[in-house]
Design a protein around this motif. Structure first.
Motif, PDB file in Angstrom:
ATOM      1  N   THR A  24       0.828  -1.206   0.000  1.00 15.55           N
ATOM      2  CA  THR A  24       0.000   0.000   0.000  1.00 15.55           C
ATOM      3  C   THR A  24       0.863   1.258   0.000  1.00 15.55           C
ATOM      4  O   THR A  24       1.786   1.388   0.803  1.00 15.55           O
ATOM      5  CB  THR A  24      -0.910   0.019   1.237  1.00 15.55           C
ATOM      6  N   GLY A  25       0.577   2.172  -0.933  1.00 17.37           N
ATOM      7  CA  GLY A  25       1.338   3.406  -1.047  1.00 17.37           C
ATOM      8  C   GLY A  25       2.487   3.323  -2.033  1.00 17.37           C
ATOM      9  O   GLY A  25       3.100   4.339  -2.370  1.00 17.37           O
ATOM     10  N   ASP A  26       2.786   2.119  -2.511  1.00 17.46           N
ATOM     11  CA  ASP A  26       3.862   1.927  -3.485  1.00 17.46           C
ATOM     12  C   ASP A  26       3.279   1.666  -4.873  1.00 17.46           C
ATOM     13  O   ASP A  26       2.092   1.361  -5.025  1.00 17.46           O
ATOM     14  CB  ASP A  26       4.751   0.743  -3.089  1.00 17.46           C
ATOM     15  N   ALA A  27       4.144   1.749  -5.873  1.00 20.18           N
ATOM     16  CA  ALA A  27       3.745   1.455  -7.251  1.00 20.18           C
ATOM     17  C   ALA A  27       4.922   0.797  -7.958  1.00 20.18           C
ATOM     18  O   ALA A  27       6.084   1.003  -7.576  1.00 20.18           O
ATOM     19  CB  ALA A  27       3.323   2.724  -7.984  1.00 20.18           C
ATOM     20  N   VAL A  28       4.617   0.005  -8.968  1.00 14.98           N
ATOM     21  CA  VAL A  28       5.668  -0.670  -9.734  1.00 14.98           C
ATOM     22  C   VAL A  28       5.434  -0.486 -11.228  1.00 14.98           C
ATOM     23  O   VAL A  28       4.306  -0.330 -11.680  1.00 14.98           O
ATOM     24  CB  VAL A  28       5.719  -2.183  -9.418  1.00 14.98           C
ATOM     25  N   THR A  29       6.528  -0.509 -11.991  1.00 13.34           N
ATOM     26  CA  THR A  29       6.452  -0.479 -13.450  1.00 13.34           C
ATOM     27  C   THR A  29       6.356  -1.919 -13.925  1.00 13.34           C
ATOM     28  O   THR A  29       7.155  -2.773 -13.509  1.00 13.34           O
ATOM     29  CB  THR A  29       7.694   0.178 -14.056  1.00 13.34           C
ATOM     30  N   ILE A  30       5.383  -2.194 -14.763  1.00 23.22           N
ATOM     31  CA  ILE A  30       5.185  -3.576 -15.224  1.00 23.22           C
ATOM     32  C   ILE A  30       5.431  -3.705 -16.722  1.00 23.22           C
ATOM     33  O   ILE A  30       5.360  -2.719 -17.459  1.00 23.22           O
ATOM     34  CB  ILE A  30       3.769  -4.065 -14.885  1.00 23.22           C
TER      35      ILE A  30
END
Length: 223
Positions: free
Chosen positions: A150-156
């Motif tokens: 929660t609060g993070d993001a990733v490049t996929i």
């Protein structure tokens, strides 16, 4: 069947949700079916898999619309609701996958991005796994996993591979409700990978070249 490749590119928003509601589903689904026709879908994102990935975005329909227009464009998705991500060194990650598929329940989607392996896990894993890892004795030579929740993001990776040497799927999402390992399973895989690394000694850096055949696993074991 599904596969994880001995090697392994990303997504973002587009057109308005109003337009998509008017036309029904984003044409991305037809695009994927056409692309997959007559091929082994093992390491390819399916229409259902694309829908699952997009469900993590704030505007899923817009994300699918952009993906249709630019299937090789990068995208960033938030963690914490649909999935968490365990981010590990590539070599260590491949050892985790070996253990998960040869001795464990298999894995959820897995991607490679900028020299790191991203293992998709059940929401809540990022919060719980670090405390479980604290109970283990880690050698300085073993890279500790990074956890994104929660609060993070990733490049996929995108739907199609743009550059063979770039980011790509190792295990592509192929269903609307993929099985995702929880913190206990990820801990088990980490511990097994550490043991394998110790036993393998200098062989830890030796893997088949990028163009070798994929290793295939039966996804029915992940249910």
């Amino acid at each position: 069947m599904s596969a994880w490749l001995r090697d392994e590119t990303p997504l973002s928003p587009a057109q308005s949700d109003t337009d998509e509601r008017r036309t029904g589903r984003a044409d991305i689904f037809r695009f994927l079916r056409d692309r997959e026709e007559g091929r082994n879908h093992a390491a390819r994102v399916t229409a259902a898999g694309a829908g699952w990935l997009a469900s993590a975005a704030a505007y899923p329909r817009s994300t699918l619309a952009l993906w249709e227009a630019r299937p090789t464009a990068p995208a960033v998705l938030p963690c914490g609701t649909v999935f968490d991500v365990v981010n590990v060194d590539t070599i260590f990650g491949r050892r985790m996958l070996d253990r998960l598929w040869s001795e464990g329940p298999g894995s959820g989607p897995v991607a490679l991005h900028r020299g790191r392996m991203l293992l998709f896990a059940a929401p809540g894993t990022a919060q719980r796994l670090p405390s479980l890892l604290d109970w283990e004795e880690w050698d300085d030579a073993v890279p500790r996993p990074l956890c994104h929740g929660t609060g993070d993001a990733v490049t996929i990776p995108p739907l199609t591979v743009h550059e063979p040497a770039g980011a790509r799927w190792v295990v592509a999402p192929d269903t609307r409700h993929p099985w995702l390992p929880g913190p206990e399973v990820m801990l088990w895989a980490c511990v097994r990978a550490v043991r394998a690394a110790s036993a393998a000694d200098v062989r830890i850096s030796i893997f088949p070249p990028a163009d070798q055949d994929a290793k295939v696993y039966d996804v029915s074991r992940r249910r």
